[in-house]
Design an enzyme around this catalytic site. Structure first.
Site, PDB file in Angstrom:
ATOM      1  N   GLN A  46       0.600  12.617   5.278  1.00  0.00           N
ATOM      2  CA  GLN A  46       1.999  13.052   5.225  1.00  0.00           C
ATOM      3  C   GLN A  46       2.182  14.355   6.010  1.00  0.00           C
ATOM      4  OE1 GLN A  46       4.551  11.504   3.814  1.00  0.00           O
ATOM      5  NE2 GLN A  46       3.587   9.950   2.540  1.00  0.00           N
ATOM      6  N   ASP A  86       4.964   2.295  -1.840  1.00  0.00           N
ATOM      7  CA  ASP A  86       5.373   3.251  -0.796  1.00  0.00           C
ATOM      8  C   ASP A  86       5.250   2.528   0.542  1.00  0.00           C
ATOM      9  OD1 ASP A  86       5.875   5.438   0.784  1.00  0.00           O
ATOM     10  OD2 ASP A  86       4.048   6.533   0.271  1.00  0.00           O
ATOM     11  N   CYS A 101      11.034   5.112   2.578  1.00  0.00           N
ATOM     12  CA  CYS A 101      11.357   5.906   3.769  1.00  0.00           C
ATOM     13  C   CYS A 101      12.486   5.240   4.556  1.00  0.00           C
ATOM     14  CB  CYS A 101      10.124   6.096   4.641  1.00  0.00           C
ATOM     15  SG  CYS A 101       9.438   4.558   5.265  1.00  0.00           S
ATOM     16  N   TYR A 123       0.176  -0.050  -0.850  1.00  0.00           N
ATOM     17  CA  TYR A 123       0.412   0.751   0.362  1.00  0.00           C
ATOM     18  C   TYR A 123      -0.139   2.169   0.175  1.00  0.00           C
ATOM     19  CZ  TYR A 123       3.975  -2.916   0.578  1.00  0.00           C
ATOM     20  OH  TYR A 123       4.644  -4.097   0.541  1.00  0.00           O
ATOM     21  N   GLU A 166      -4.448  -1.187   0.576  1.00  0.00           N
ATOM     22  CA  GLU A 166      -3.953  -0.699   1.867  1.00  0.00           C
ATOM     23  C   GLU A 166      -4.531  -1.600   2.955  1.00  0.00           C
ATOM     24  OE1 GLU A 166      -2.216   1.919   3.504  1.00  0.00           O
ATOM     25  OE2 GLU A 166      -3.126   1.026   5.287  1.00  0.00           O
TER      26      GLU A 166
HETATM   27  N1  SAH Z   1       1.164   6.250   0.157  1.00  0.00           N
HETATM   28  C1  SAH Z   1       0.542   6.739   1.353  1.00  0.00           C
HETATM   29  C2  SAH Z   1       0.882   5.920   2.615  1.00  0.00           C
HETATM   30  C3  SAH Z   1       2.285   5.496   2.799  1.00  0.00           C
HETATM   31  S1  SAH Z   1       2.652   4.884   4.415  1.00  0.00           S
HETATM   32  C4  SAH Z   1       0.895   8.183   1.548  1.00  0.00           C
HETATM   33  O1  SAH Z   1       1.821   8.683   0.930  1.00  0.00           O
HETATM   34  O2  SAH Z   1       0.219   8.854   2.315  1.00  0.00           O
HETATM   35  C5  SAH Z   1       2.595   3.146   4.223  1.00  0.00           C
HETATM   36  C6  SAH Z   1       1.199   2.581   4.287  1.00  0.00           C
HETATM   37  O3  SAH Z   1       1.293   1.158   4.139  1.00  0.00           O
HETATM   38  C7  SAH Z   1       0.470   2.790   5.603  1.00  0.00           C
HETATM   39  O4  SAH Z   1      -0.767   3.409   5.312  1.00  0.00           O
HETATM   40  C8  SAH Z   1       0.257   1.376   6.175  1.00  0.00           C
HETATM   41  O5  SAH Z   1      -0.965   1.208   6.842  1.00  0.00           O
HETATM   42  C9  SAH Z   1       0.291   0.526   4.919  1.00  0.00           C
HETATM   43  N2  SAH Z   1       0.693  -0.895   5.046  1.00  0.00           N
HETATM   44  C10 SAH Z   1       1.565  -1.459   5.900  1.00  0.00           C
HETATM   45  N3  SAH Z   1       1.743  -2.771   5.628  1.00  0.00           N
HETATM   46  C11 SAH Z   1       0.952  -3.053   4.563  1.00  0.00           C
HETATM   47  C12 SAH Z   1       0.709  -4.233   3.793  1.00  0.00           C
HETATM   48  N4  SAH Z   1       1.306  -5.392   4.080  1.00  0.00           N
HETATM   49  N5  SAH Z   1      -0.137  -4.140   2.748  1.00  0.00           N
HETATM   50  C13 SAH Z   1      -0.747  -2.955   2.446  1.00  0.00           C
HETATM   51  N6  SAH Z   1      -0.556  -1.835   3.128  1.00  0.00           N
HETATM   52  C14 SAH Z   1       0.281  -1.871   4.179  1.00  0.00           C
END
Ligand code: SAH
Length: 457
Positions: free
Chosen positions: A286, A384, A411, A315, A336
């Protein structure tokens, strides 16, 4: 048949701005036909020229102001508005926070969802907050420049003060640029595919102050390598990691897959809510640490965790939310899609002595179905997702698993509203005001936390 449009190209007009789009452009309507005008704020009466027309809308450019909005801030440097740095830089910060709240309110109203939206949680000092910068490098009139692209183009605007970045990051970019200039390292040219240096990326830990510099190159060979290393090390006092990232492809993608540590460590450290994180060049981390802590704190408080719950963090990235939640939960499961992020998440758990968090590589929607088949019964599901929001199959799996609470960190307000409707269909209602948290002051991005609860148990 020739279309009869209410305005035509190059026409000079006067009008009053009635709205601000989610991209931050002012809107003037002529017989319900919208004209989008950059740097124009609601309530302002302006003289403008129509620059582009199409069937459903037109673009214009403001020429003169007959009245100005009380919310207008006069920016010393207008270039910020033209780049992606600060498209809302001309709007006062309290008005930016209201704009973000209203954006959610309007989308909910359009979807006939009568939900409350709390005032946006903002920053005390809404500038110089970013802990990471990725700046393109180009040759302009024979000189290597670093800066920012004009919106919607690859025209580089040379900038030294980036306004929204940690000032040490700005200083580091200038220092690196000067070293590259001194050794006449050729900038990469997108047209010809020639040259060496494409992008400079800098990260700085908010608490740790550790600096990472990544030189993203087209070529494996880095000319004058030893001198570059020595001079960058000398010019950046807080440097902990200097990395070359090789991206040989002719692509818009910023980073390649290969990293070579030129000097120091392969990673830097920082903390979030008192938890240590190792950050590597390719990790998603972040970018606004102060507001991320508020965002996570809000999510944790709203989940009302007391140490007895099982939590799924879909995620999960490098496990930032999972590890922050682990202290307050019995067990946390994170999923993830990026394998490197899960490797980081596991390492970060070990680094902090957290042993009640488990991480899996996979698609959230598929892994949810697997956990469900294995009999996992979460009390709380935290999601997320990226901008496109939740997959339908994830919502179905959530409905069958039946956690008491779902915490939705979003977001993108448009996909949030769509998903809230879908979640309602599987038995989840929003039970508290939606809480926007401003992660990206001066820009139009809107992040929020929403709590949903199961209503049929
Ligand atoms: N919660 C974390 C990341 C949020 S960003 C934080 O706050 O730092 C969203 C994340 O979802 C990214 O890391 C991306 O790689 C992942 N992502 C995207 N599509 C996905 C899916 N279908 N299943 C699991 N993760 C996914």
């Amino acid at each position: 048949m020739k279309l009869q449009l209410p305005v035509h190209k190059n026409e000079h007009r006067t009008g009053t701005v009635t709205d601000l789009t989610y991209e931050g452009n002012g809107v003037i309507k002529v017989d319900h036909y919208p004209i989008f005008i950059p740097n124009a704020l609601p309530g302002e009466t302006i003289e403008y020229v129509v620059t582009k027309v199409s069937k459903n809308f037109a673009w214009g450019r403001a020429l003169a102001w007959q009245t100005k909005s009380a919310d207008r801030v006069e920016l010393a440097d207008q270039r910020y508005l033209q780049t992606g740095i600060a498209p809302l830089g001309h709007l006062s910060y309290p008005a930016q926070l209201k704009f973000k709240q209203k954006l959610l309110v309007d989308l909910l109203a359009k979807a006939h969802l009568p939900l409350e939206v709390a005032p946006t949680l903002g920053m005390k000092t809404p500038v110089r907050y970013r802990n990471k910068a990725q700046v393109p490098v180009k040759l302009i009139r024979g000189r290597l420049e670093t800066g920012f692209y004009k919106r919607g183009s690859h025209d580089l605007v040379p900038i030294e003060d980036f306004l929204i970045q940690d000032p040490v990051i700005d200083q580091t970019i200038v220092a690196v640029r000067d070293v590259l200039r001194r050794h006449q390292i050729p900038a990469y040219d997108e047209q010809t595919g020639r040259g060496v240096i494409r992008t400079v990326m800098v990260r700085r830990g908010y608490y740790s102050h550790e600096v990472m510099v990544v030189l993203i190159t087209k070529t494996k060979h880095l000319p004058a390598q030893q001198a570059l290393i020595a001079e960058i090390v000398a010019a950046v006092p807080e440097l902990k990691s200097l990395v070359q990232n090789i991206n040989e492809k002719q692509t818009n993608k910023l980073l390649g897959d290969q990293n070579r540590v030129l000097w120091g460590q392969a990673t830097i450290n920082d903390q979030l809510l008192g938890i240590d994180f190792k950050i590597s060049p390719l990790s998603f981390y972040q970018v606004n640490p102060q507001q991320t802590e508020k965002l996570y704190q809000t999510a944790i408080e709203q989940a009302k965790l007391d140490g007895s719950q099982t939590v799924i963090d879909a995620y999960c990235g490098i496990g930032t939310i999972s590890l922050a939640v682990a202290k307050h939960a019995k067990k946390v499961y994170g999923v993830e899609i990026v394998p490197a992020a899960i490797a980081d998440a596991k390492q970060n758990a070990a680094l902090n002595g957290i042993d009640n968090a488990e991480f899996v590589v996979g698609k959230a929607e598929e892994q949810m179905a697997k956990w469900q088949a294995a009999g996992l019964k979460p009390d709380v599901l935290i999601v997320d997702p990226p901008r496109k929001g939740l997959a339908e199959s994830l919502i179905e799996a959530a409905g069958v698993m039946g956690p008491q609470k779902i915490i939705y960190v979003s977001c993108n307000p448009a996909t949030l509203v769509r998903d809230l409707q879908r979640l309602a269909a599987v038995g989840y209602q929003v039970t508290q005001p939606i809480q926007p948290v401003d992660q990206f002051p001066q820009t139009t991005h809107v992040e929020s936390v929403t709590v949903l609860e199961r209503t049929d148990k």
